[in-house]
Design a protein around this motif. Sequence first.
Motif, short mmCIF file in Angstrom:
data_model
loop_
_atom_site.label_atom_id
_atom_site.label_comp_id
_atom_site.label_asym_id
_atom_site.label_seq_id
_atom_site.Cartn_x
_atom_site.Cartn_y
_atom_site.Cartn_z
N TYR A 27 0.82 -1.21 0.00
CA TYR A 27 0.00 0.00 0.00
C TYR A 27 0.86 1.26 0.00
N GLN A 28 2.16 1.10 0.26
CA GLN A 28 3.07 2.24 0.26
C GLN A 28 3.76 2.44 -1.09
N LEU A 29 3.49 1.55 -2.05
CA LEU A 29 4.05 1.72 -3.39
C LEU A 29 3.35 2.90 -4.06
N PHE A 30 4.14 3.77 -4.69
CA PHE A 30 3.51 4.98 -5.24
C PHE A 30 4.15 5.50 -6.53
N GLU A 31 5.34 4.99 -6.89
CA GLU A 31 6.03 5.52 -8.06
C GLU A 31 5.44 4.95 -9.36
N GLU A 32 5.89 5.51 -10.49
CA GLU A 32 5.36 5.10 -11.80
C GLU A 32 5.84 3.71 -12.19
N ASP A 51 10.31 2.88 -7.56
CA ASP A 51 9.87 2.66 -6.19
C ASP A 51 10.99 2.07 -5.34
N ILE A 52 11.69 1.07 -5.88
CA ILE A 52 12.80 0.46 -5.14
C ILE A 52 13.94 1.46 -4.97
N ALA A 53 14.11 2.34 -5.94
CA ALA A 53 15.20 3.31 -5.92
C ALA A 53 14.95 4.48 -4.96
N PHE A 54 13.73 4.66 -4.54
CA PHE A 54 13.37 5.84 -3.75
C PHE A 54 14.22 5.96 -2.48
N GLY A 55 14.34 4.87 -1.73
CA GLY A 55 15.10 4.90 -0.48
C GLY A 55 16.58 5.19 -0.69
#
Length: 286
Positions: free
Chosen positions: A96-101, A106-110
């Motif tokens: 539910y915290q996934l939000f990128e395109e 999404d994996i790269a965000f952190g």
Amino acid sequence: MKECIRLEQVSHIYMPDSPFEKKSLDQVSFSVETGEFLGIIGHTGSGKSTLIQMFNGLLHPTSGTVYVNGCELHQSKESRKNARRSVGMVFQYPEYQLFEETVYRDIAFGPQNLGLSPEEVKRNVLEAAEIVELPEAVLEKSPFDLSGGQKRRAAIAGVLAMKPEILVLDEPVAGLDPKARTRVLEQINRLHQTTGLTVIMVSHSMEDVAKYAKRIVVMNEGRVAYHDTPREIFQHRKEIEQMGLSVPQVSKLVQQLKEKGFDVDPYAVTVEEAAKTILMCMEKKQ
């Protein structure tokens, strides 16, 4: 063995000095050893989720002290920052915290937020995706196009990409079908065994905890009721059931066989252990 997390007399009160005051943790003390797989179990409201939020400073103790890698967590902003780098948190239903395109982004965000270079980010993303068995082709898809199990693995990969020393998982397989549950848990266990990553897993499933954890913390009404190996803890079957929990079905089976006079190990906690002791019993009778 070296400790990576230690709690000393930690208590936490929600909304103190109000009509809604509630003590969620009460004088909790225990330690987590570097490289171990620790299970935390307890019924709803026992304090499990509050407890794990102490590990990287998301919640502050009302009283008591939390240490991460030997440093008092709330001593300074720097100690909290270091703890959050060391402790990776995967919350219940992390998809539910996934939000990128894309899954990749999404994996790269952190890692990007940690200030890593584009090359380091890419390397971490690909390594994390490989660990959770997400093919590179999936990385360019929208996370919302993935199956439930793939979403869960993508969310876990997002935490692994930050290279934490300690991985904390809050009900990591909740809501997944049996096949996806097994796959996610086996991947987590394989990562623990091959890299020495410290894993702390919160679960309501006694079967899962008994199979993977080497030590278990049993929470009950905000306190630590037991802190021991699965074998030792499941000897307290009646007390555990009084807490609203249940020992693994296989443990019930061997204990019932023992009560009926069969020469089996009544404290077997996994299917493998139960099968071994039952086969030995059958061989003796032949």
